[in-house]
Design a protein around this motif. Structure first.
Motif, PDB file in Angstrom:
ATOM      1  N   ASN A 104      33.177 -21.601  -7.079  1.00 16.71           N
ATOM      2  CA  ASN A 104      33.977 -22.763  -6.702  1.00 16.71           C
ATOM      3  C   ASN A 104      35.420 -22.668  -7.219  1.00 16.71           C
ATOM      4  O   ASN A 104      36.112 -23.672  -7.331  1.00 16.71           O
ATOM      5  CB  ASN A 104      33.289 -24.025  -7.258  1.00 16.71           C
ATOM      6  CG  ASN A 104      33.777 -25.288  -6.608  1.00 16.71           C
ATOM      7  OD1 ASN A 104      34.133 -25.277  -5.430  1.00 16.71           O
ATOM      8  ND2 ASN A 104      33.836 -26.368  -7.385  1.00 16.71           N
ATOM      9  N   VAL A 105      35.836 -21.446  -7.549  1.00 18.99           N
ATOM     10  CA  VAL A 105      37.210 -21.264  -8.052  1.00 18.99           C
ATOM     11  C   VAL A 105      38.167 -21.172  -6.865  1.00 18.99           C
ATOM     12  O   VAL A 105      37.875 -20.510  -5.860  1.00 18.99           O
ATOM     13  CB  VAL A 105      37.286 -20.008  -8.950  1.00 18.99           C
ATOM     14  CG1 VAL A 105      38.737 -19.599  -9.211  1.00 18.99           C
ATOM     15  CG2 VAL A 105      36.554 -20.263 -10.271  1.00 18.99           C
ATOM     16  N   ASP A 106      39.296 -21.846  -6.987  1.00 23.19           N
ATOM     17  CA  ASP A 106      40.291 -21.902  -5.915  1.00 23.19           C
ATOM     18  C   ASP A 106      40.643 -20.485  -5.422  1.00 23.19           C
ATOM     19  O   ASP A 106      40.925 -19.596  -6.232  1.00 23.19           O
ATOM     20  CB  ASP A 106      41.552 -22.580  -6.471  1.00 23.19           C
ATOM     21  CG  ASP A 106      42.497 -22.984  -5.361  1.00 23.19           C
ATOM     22  OD1 ASP A 106      42.883 -22.106  -4.557  1.00 23.19           O
ATOM     23  OD2 ASP A 106      42.829 -24.177  -5.294  1.00 23.19           O
ATOM     24  N   PRO A 107      40.656 -20.300  -4.078  1.00 20.42           N
ATOM     25  CA  PRO A 107      40.962 -18.978  -3.521  1.00 20.42           C
ATOM     26  C   PRO A 107      42.337 -18.446  -3.935  1.00 20.42           C
ATOM     27  O   PRO A 107      42.599 -17.248  -3.820  1.00 20.42           O
ATOM     28  CB  PRO A 107      40.901 -19.190  -2.004  1.00 20.42           C
ATOM     29  CG  PRO A 107      40.248 -20.507  -1.793  1.00 20.42           C
ATOM     30  CD  PRO A 107      40.289 -21.288  -3.069  1.00 20.42           C
ATOM     31  N   LYS A 108      43.205 -19.329  -4.444  1.00 26.39           N
ATOM     32  CA  LYS A 108      44.526 -18.824  -4.861  1.00 26.39           C
ATOM     33  C   LYS A 108      44.398 -17.822  -6.007  1.00 26.39           C
ATOM     34  O   LYS A 108      45.327 -17.071  -6.294  1.00 26.39           O
ATOM     35  CB  LYS A 108      45.463 -19.979  -5.246  1.00 26.39           C
ATOM     36  CG  LYS A 108      45.144 -20.598  -6.597  1.00 26.39           C
ATOM     37  CD  LYS A 108      46.171 -21.659  -7.006  1.00 26.39           C
ATOM     38  CE  LYS A 108      45.842 -22.120  -8.428  1.00 26.39           C
ATOM     39  NZ  LYS A 108      46.369 -23.365  -8.833  1.00 26.39           N
ATOM     40  N   TRP A 109      43.231 -17.788  -6.660  1.00 23.13           N
ATOM     41  CA  TRP A 109      43.022 -16.825  -7.751  1.00 23.13           C
ATOM     42  C   TRP A 109      42.481 -15.477  -7.242  1.00 23.13           C
ATOM     43  O   TRP A 109      42.398 -14.520  -8.013  1.00 23.13           O
ATOM     44  CB  TRP A 109      42.045 -17.396  -8.793  1.00 23.13           C
ATOM     45  CG  TRP A 109      42.638 -18.492  -9.625  1.00 23.13           C
ATOM     46  CD1 TRP A 109      42.725 -19.814  -9.306  1.00 23.13           C
ATOM     47  CD2 TRP A 109      43.244 -18.361 -10.924  1.00 23.13           C
ATOM     48  NE1 TRP A 109      43.345 -20.520 -10.316  1.00 23.13           N
ATOM     49  CE2 TRP A 109      43.670 -19.647 -11.322  1.00 23.13           C
ATOM     50  CE3 TRP A 109      43.474 -17.282 -11.791  1.00 23.13           C
ATOM     51  CZ2 TRP A 109      44.303 -19.886 -12.546  1.00 23.13           C
ATOM     52  CZ3 TRP A 109      44.102 -17.524 -13.002  1.00 23.13           C
ATOM     53  CH2 TRP A 109      44.515 -18.811 -13.369  1.00 23.13           C
ATOM     54  N   LEU A 110      42.109 -15.406  -5.937  1.00 18.12           N
ATOM     55  CA  LEU A 110      41.559 -14.152  -5.399  1.00 18.12           C
ATOM     56  C   LEU A 110      42.538 -13.005  -5.587  1.00 18.12           C
ATOM     57  O   LEU A 110      43.731 -13.136  -5.259  1.00 18.12           O
ATOM     58  CB  LEU A 110      41.235 -14.309  -3.909  1.00 18.12           C
ATOM     59  CG  LEU A 110      39.960 -15.082  -3.556  1.00 18.12           C
ATOM     60  CD1 LEU A 110      39.959 -15.482  -2.072  1.00 18.12           C
ATOM     61  CD2 LEU A 110      38.718 -14.274  -3.894  1.00 18.12           C
TER      62      LEU A 110
END
Ligand code: GLN
Length: 283
Positions: free
Chosen positions: A174-180
């Motif tokens: 559930n971590v924001d995709p901006k961290w991908l």
């Protein structure tokens, strides 16, 4: 009849804690909490008389310790990396050996700015320690337990550390995709104890959440999940660091290698036991 001097109360209380190998320290910490003094008090004022109110409060705390409850839960605080952290039964009590993860990251990543994630952050210990050392780094602390996220956020506030945020998520799901593909490191002190391990019915761990201690596959399942999921969030050639049990070094290195990580290496803690393994994500 002995009077209720500090020295007498300490002596009598230590005798009631034969099962603790830190009985004197335990008693001093609990009494110091009630009296709101530092531990030097016991050497400066051994003959001071304790009043009924203080004695009654102390007795309540001592009974909890006699029952086996960890000191950190009774006083609600534990120091990690010299940071005073609030602790609660919703989280693991930070351990000194976990500081090796912080030390290794600071040593390996001499970067002016960096991004990293602490998975299973609990009190926020690792995330806050890193953020306090490297004010230009951006750190995300993740825990699936909502109470832990709240506690870590409170610790962030009371320590006035700004460059860290805490979110609720089961590992990276559930971590924001901006961290991908953005992370210079991912670090975790995950659950890694096998459910049949006899240590689980001894000492402090009896009071800690089993979700923070126990994992399937002889303690390795969460390490496998973290290694796999982290591939999507680490930049190429970036660091994954994991704490594990003292007999799991070889297994963890081979898990990391099987997912394509490179240069897996294990470090020993101060007790000389295998404690953390780190590796680089594929280039
Ligand atoms: N090192 C802890 C213990 O053995 C366990 C911590 C963990 O499972 N992450 O008590």
């Amino acid at each position: 009849m002995s009077t209720n001097t500090v020295a007498n109360v300490v002596r009598a209380s230590v005798a009631r804690l034969p099962q603790s190998d830190t009985a004197t320290l335990d008693v001093q910490v609990l009494l110091a909490t009630v009296l709101n003094v530092g531990r030097s008090f016991f050497y400066t004022w051994p003959d001071k008389l304790l009043d009924e109110d203080a004695l009654a409060k102390f007795e309540q705390l001592l009974l909890r310790r006699i029952n086996g409850e960890p000191i950190a839960y009774i006083v609600g605080e534990q120091e990690f990396w010299s940071l005073p952290l609030k602790v609660a039964p919703s989280t693991l009590i930070p351990r000194p050996e976990t500081e090796l993860l912080v030390e290794t990251i600071l040593d390996k990543l001499q970067l002016e700015s960096a991004k990293g994630i602490d998975l299973g952050t609990g009190t926020g210990a690792i995330a806050l320690a890193l953020a306090s050392e490297q004010p230009n780094w951006q750190i995300l602390g993740v825990d699936f337990n909502h109470d832990a996220v709240e506690l870590a956020s409170k610790n962030k506030q009371s320590l006035s550390i700004d460059n860290v945020e805490f979110v609720q998520s089961s590992w990276l799901s559930n971590v924001d995709p901006k961290w991908l593909n953005q992370c210079d490191f991912i670090v975790s002190n995950p659950p890694y104890i096998d459910k049949k391990d006899p240590h689980l019915s001894q000492g402090d761990v009896r009071f800690e959440p089993s979700s923070a201690l126990v994992a399937d596959k002889e303690g390795l399942q969460d390490i496998i999940d973290i290694a796999q999921q982290s591939l999507n969030y680490l930049k190429p050639d970036s660091l994954l660091l994991l704490e594990h049990g003292f007999e799991q070094g070889e297994a963890v290195r081979s898990i990391l290698t099987s997912f394509g990580y490179q240069h897996a290496a294990t470090l020993k803690d101060l007790a000389g036991l295998d404690r953390i393994t780190f590796a680089s994500s594929p280039k």
